[in-house]
Design a protein around this motif. Structure first.
Motif, PDB file in Angstrom:
ATOM      1  N   LEU A 135      15.339 -13.097 -16.649  1.00 41.76           N
ATOM      2  CA  LEU A 135      16.511 -13.860 -17.031  1.00 41.76           C
ATOM      3  C   LEU A 135      16.393 -14.355 -18.627  1.00 41.76           C
ATOM      4  O   LEU A 135      17.349 -14.381 -19.140  1.00 41.76           O
ATOM      5  CB  LEU A 135      16.512 -14.974 -15.972  1.00 41.76           C
ATOM      6  N   MET A 136      15.318 -14.872 -18.907  1.00 38.61           N
ATOM      7  CA  MET A 136      14.868 -15.188 -20.343  1.00 38.61           C
ATOM      8  C   MET A 136      15.365 -14.438 -21.359  1.00 38.61           C
ATOM      9  O   MET A 136      15.861 -14.863 -22.243  1.00 38.61           O
ATOM     10  CB  MET A 136      13.530 -15.922 -20.285  1.00 38.61           C
ATOM     11  N   PHE A 137      14.559 -13.215 -21.012  1.00 42.63           N
ATOM     12  CA  PHE A 137      15.017 -12.118 -21.895  1.00 42.63           C
ATOM     13  C   PHE A 137      16.251 -11.530 -21.929  1.00 42.63           C
ATOM     14  O   PHE A 137      17.012 -11.423 -22.985  1.00 42.63           O
ATOM     15  CB  PHE A 137      14.136 -10.894 -21.594  1.00 42.63           C
ATOM     16  N   TYR A 138      16.919 -11.533 -20.774  1.00 41.93           N
ATOM     17  CA  TYR A 138      18.415 -11.187 -20.906  1.00 41.93           C
ATOM     18  C   TYR A 138      19.400 -12.201 -21.436  1.00 41.93           C
ATOM     19  O   TYR A 138      20.169 -11.865 -22.393  1.00 41.93           O
ATOM     20  CB  TYR A 138      18.868 -10.963 -19.357  1.00 41.93           C
ATOM     21  N   LEU A 139      19.151 -13.334 -21.525  1.00 45.27           N
ATOM     22  CA  LEU A 139      19.901 -14.516 -22.099  1.00 45.27           C
ATOM     23  C   LEU A 139      19.663 -14.425 -23.753  1.00 45.27           C
ATOM     24  O   LEU A 139      20.491 -14.440 -24.489  1.00 45.27           O
ATOM     25  CB  LEU A 139      19.350 -15.982 -21.525  1.00 45.27           C
ATOM     26  N   MET A 140      18.202 -14.290 -24.125  1.00 43.86           N
ATOM     27  CA  MET A 140      18.112 -13.995 -25.488  1.00 43.86           C
ATOM     28  C   MET A 140      18.886 -12.834 -25.903  1.00 43.86           C
ATOM     29  O   MET A 140      19.469 -12.727 -27.162  1.00 43.86           O
ATOM     30  CB  MET A 140      16.436 -13.555 -25.696  1.00 43.86           C
ATOM     31  N   THR A 141      18.900 -11.552 -25.221  1.00 41.69           N
ATOM     32  CA  THR A 141      19.772 -10.493 -25.469  1.00 41.69           C
ATOM     33  C   THR A 141      21.095 -10.881 -25.783  1.00 41.69           C
ATOM     34  O   THR A 141      22.016 -10.400 -26.806  1.00 41.69           O
ATOM     35  CB  THR A 141      19.486  -9.472 -24.498  1.00 41.69           C
ATOM     36  N   LEU A 142      21.681 -11.669 -24.905  1.00 43.09           N
ATOM     37  CA  LEU A 142      23.178 -11.815 -24.891  1.00 43.09           C
ATOM     38  C   LEU A 142      23.273 -12.768 -26.146  1.00 43.09           C
ATOM     39  O   LEU A 142      24.077 -12.485 -27.070  1.00 43.09           O
ATOM     40  CB  LEU A 142      23.638 -12.680 -23.773  1.00 43.09           C
ATOM     41  N   ILE A 143      22.329 -13.842 -26.316  1.00 45.24           N
ATOM     42  CA  ILE A 143      22.769 -14.873 -27.390  1.00 45.24           C
ATOM     43  C   ILE A 143      22.550 -14.041 -28.651  1.00 45.24           C
ATOM     44  O   ILE A 143      23.502 -14.224 -29.946  1.00 45.24           O
ATOM     45  CB  ILE A 143      21.971 -16.054 -27.133  1.00 45.24           C
ATOM     46  N   GLY A 144      21.398 -13.427 -28.831  1.00 49.08           N
ATOM     47  CA  GLY A 144      20.889 -12.768 -30.115  1.00 49.08           C
ATOM     48  C   GLY A 144      21.940 -11.894 -30.610  1.00 49.08           C
ATOM     49  O   GLY A 144      22.593 -11.651 -31.778  1.00 49.08           O
ATOM     50  N   LEU A 190       9.414 -13.405  -8.206  1.00 50.59           N
ATOM     51  CA  LEU A 190       9.803 -14.712  -8.885  1.00 50.59           C
ATOM     52  C   LEU A 190       9.505 -15.075 -10.216  1.00 50.59           C
ATOM     53  O   LEU A 190      10.623 -15.497 -11.009  1.00 50.59           O
ATOM     54  CB  LEU A 190       9.387 -15.915  -8.100  1.00 50.59           C
ATOM     55  N   VAL A 191       8.317 -14.738 -10.464  1.00 48.88           N
ATOM     56  CA  VAL A 191       8.015 -14.512 -11.965  1.00 48.88           C
ATOM     57  C   VAL A 191       8.883 -13.712 -13.049  1.00 48.88           C
ATOM     58  O   VAL A 191       9.223 -14.040 -13.729  1.00 48.88           O
ATOM     59  CB  VAL A 191       6.420 -14.433 -11.935  1.00 48.88           C
ATOM     60  N   LEU A 192       9.014 -12.603 -12.326  1.00 48.45           N
ATOM     61  CA  LEU A 192       9.773 -11.393 -12.874  1.00 48.45           C
ATOM     62  C   LEU A 192      11.359 -12.130 -13.065  1.00 48.45           C
ATOM     63  O   LEU A 192      12.009 -11.716 -14.147  1.00 48.45           O
ATOM     64  CB  LEU A 192       9.809 -10.100 -12.252  1.00 48.45           C
ATOM     65  N   VAL A 200      19.693 -10.044  -9.159  1.00 47.88           N
ATOM     66  CA  VAL A 200      20.090 -10.103  -7.791  1.00 47.88           C
ATOM     67  C   VAL A 200      18.961  -9.597  -6.857  1.00 47.88           C
ATOM     68  O   VAL A 200      18.923 -10.184  -5.838  1.00 47.88           O
ATOM     69  CB  VAL A 200      21.554  -9.416  -7.680  1.00 47.88           C
ATOM     70  N   ASN A 201      18.371  -8.439  -7.295  1.00 44.58           N
ATOM     71  CA  ASN A 201      17.435  -7.740  -6.141  1.00 44.58           C
ATOM     72  C   ASN A 201      16.474  -8.748  -6.256  1.00 44.58           C
ATOM     73  O   ASN A 201      15.597  -8.847  -5.196  1.00 44.58           O
ATOM     74  CB  ASN A 201      17.025  -6.490  -6.563  1.00 44.58           C
ATOM     75  N   LEU A 202      15.897  -9.133  -7.160  1.00 41.98           N
ATOM     76  CA  LEU A 202      14.424 -10.028  -7.546  1.00 41.98           C
ATOM     77  C   LEU A 202      14.786 -11.611  -6.645  1.00 41.98           C
ATOM     78  O   LEU A 202      13.742 -12.052  -6.038  1.00 41.98           O
ATOM     79  CB  LEU A 202      14.392 -10.214  -8.639  1.00 41.98           C
ATOM     80  N   TRP A 203      16.020 -11.933  -6.770  1.00 36.62           N
ATOM     81  CA  TRP A 203      16.227 -13.136  -6.140  1.00 36.62           C
ATOM     82  C   TRP A 203      16.234 -13.417  -4.680  1.00 36.62           C
ATOM     83  O   TRP A 203      15.956 -14.150  -4.044  1.00 36.62           O
ATOM     84  CB  TRP A 203      17.636 -13.908  -6.687  1.00 36.62           C
ATOM     85  N   GLY A 204      17.187 -12.350  -3.882  1.00 35.94           N
ATOM     86  CA  GLY A 204      17.272 -12.336  -2.666  1.00 35.94           C
ATOM     87  C   GLY A 204      16.764 -11.063  -2.007  1.00 35.94           C
ATOM     88  O   GLY A 204      16.058 -10.299  -2.443  1.00 35.94           O
TER      89      GLY A 204
END
Length: 312
Positions: free
Chosen positions: A33-42, A26-28, A84-88
């Motif tokens: 997710l935060m790093f991925y969003l930073m990658t997309l936005i940046g 869950l922590v990962l 997806v794998n980390l969530w479910g």
């Protein structure tokens, strides 16, 4: 004895990922997710800004836009599946999906190695051959270099991923990694994989060691040219642009070398996952920050864009 079996389109793999640490999943998930969003936005920010502002229509920002698009594709080829794998509870990926992921991860990673060499040559031409820069880095030649980077990556990946897919696999389908990559898939084989490991080592040497030598040679020449400069402003500008690129090179090449330039060993699998997590998640998210932080060209482009919006 486990029977050798050729994978078929109906087969699937189980990406074990970080299953050994269920309390961390869950922590990962949140951190990745935060790093991925930073990658997309940046990276989207760099691509859009470089396209909109005519002052950034230079070889340096053309190649930087290519790098940003490469990073977007590279992270998207593996990170959504990891989330997806980390969530479910389900951690399956189809055989076709695994081979497609393997192909794109190899292709985009190889293309980035070549593109970083091209970017270092651009900096070399700008600093060491300033009077001939516009001739050396003609727009048509820049487009040719960018296309060569992409084509070399996808062509090499087609050969190597095909070579890997031909390896007979054991009965189980548990890939001890969070995405489909060559060393993890070779561990599933029941036959001798020394030929594949040798091919991986040779290709890694060609697309990791040789590019790194070329990059360091370019920066060696740049350092010599910088030492001969007397202008403080010129020195700061050179260190600003070249220092950012050299930092990006270090963040990408060092983890990749740790993974692909050593023979596969079971003792380093868990360590390899976290190293791979760094260059697939962290590095692409840091690249936009490294290139834009304290970058006067980017700041100027943002101010012009904001001024243009107010005038509208």
């Amino acid at each position: 004895m486990m029977k050798e079996k050729n994978a078929s389109f109906e087969d699937y793999f189980v990406l074990l990922g970080f299953s050994n640490w269920p309390h961390l999943e869950l922590v990962l998930f949140v951190v990745i997710l935060m790093f991925y969003l930073m990658t997309l936005i940046g990276n989207l920010f760099i691509i859009i800004l470089s396209y909109l502002d005519s002052h950034l229509h230079t070889p340096m920002y053309f190649f930087l836009s290519n790098l940003s698009f490469l990073d977007l594709c590279y992270t998207t080829s593996s990170i959504p599946q990891l989330l997806v794998n980390l969530w479910g509870p389900e951690k399956n990926i189809s055989y076709v999906g695994c081979m497609i992921q393997l192909y794109f991860v190899l292709a985009l990673g190889t293309a980035e190695c070549v593109l970083l060499v091209v970017m270092s040559y651009d900096r070399y031409a700008a600093v060491c051959r300033p009077l001939h820069y516009t001739v050396l880095m003609h727009p048509r030649f820049c487009h040719l270099l960018a296309v060569a980077s992409w084509v070399s990556g996808f062509t090499t990946s087609a050969l190597h991923s095909s070579f890997t897919s031909w390896v007979p696999l054991c009965g189980h389908r548990q890939v001890d990694h969070f995405f489909c990559e060559v060393p993890a898939l070779l561990r599933l084989s029941c036959v001798d994989t020394h030929a594949n490991e040798l091919a991986l080592m040779v290709m890694s040497s060609i697309f990791v060691i040789i590019p790194l030598i070329l990059i360091l040679s370019s920066y060696g020449a740049i350092v010599l040219a910088v030492l001969r400069m007397r202008s403080t402003g010129g020195l700061q500008k050179v260190f600003g642009s070249c220092g950012a690129h050299l930092l990006v090179v270090s963040l990408f090449f060092i983890p990749v070398m740790c993974i692909y330039l050593q023979p596969p060993s079971r003792g380093s699998q868990d360590q390899g996952k976290f190293i791979a997590l760094f260059y697939t998640v962290v590095t692409p998210s840091l690249n936009p920050l490294i290139y834009t932080l304290r970058n006067k060209d980017i700041k100027g482009a943002v101010k012009r864009l904001m001024r243009w919006e107010r005038e509208m």
